[in-house]
Write a protein that holds these residues in place. Sequence first.
Motif: not given
Length: 220
Positions: A108, A67, A9, A106, A126, A128, A104, A39, A84, A37, A69
């Motif tokens: 933290t 993805i 990832y 995700g 998911y 992290a 999706q 970011r 995320h 990701q 962030n």
Amino acid sequence: MTDLASQLYLISPLDVSGTFADRLARALDAGPVAAFQFRVKDLDEHAAARLAEPLQRICADREVAFIVNDSISLAKRLGADGVHLGQDDGTVEEARQRLGRDTQVGVTCHDSRHLGMEAGEAGADYVAFGAFFPSGTKVTKHHAEPDLLTWWSTLFELPCVAIGGITAANCAPLVSAGADFLAVSGDVWANAGGLDEAAALAALVEAVRRAPPRATEGLA
């Protein structure tokens, strides 16, 4: 998906201007990457979107999930594959309402089993955990141990991502502990040891392949 025990990832550096699109393409062509990701910090959404769009195309051409962030709004604007969320970036419910069921999401969860279970119950795709090692790209406020990954993967089907200072040299214990994904940034982009992004990515893939398999006895 590949036969890697832990999928890669890849997380962008904060500066994705200039020739970064070419660097991303070289990295993705050097080995299997499951997700990338985007970011960046301290940019308005219009500027962030302009930087993201060519990177998103590169990922789409290689069937790598793109993805975003932190920003549900930017993820929606781009039609990203996922978002995320940090603990202060909105909720899974909000992301679902704005982005739909197929995007999706995700979350933290630092070093917290409780936050992981909360995210799972909220419907995250998911979780992290980290940081597992000191990171040169982000201030480390939480430190996680590999046994957290083993605990999680033993009890839950929801995938877990290991993050924080992960390199080809130190990733093996996380693979063996049960990480479904390894989130990597600096080891690829910082030209550590004189390696460019393609060589660094290839080294990571090889390190994952060589990692001892996870011990399963006594975990059920």
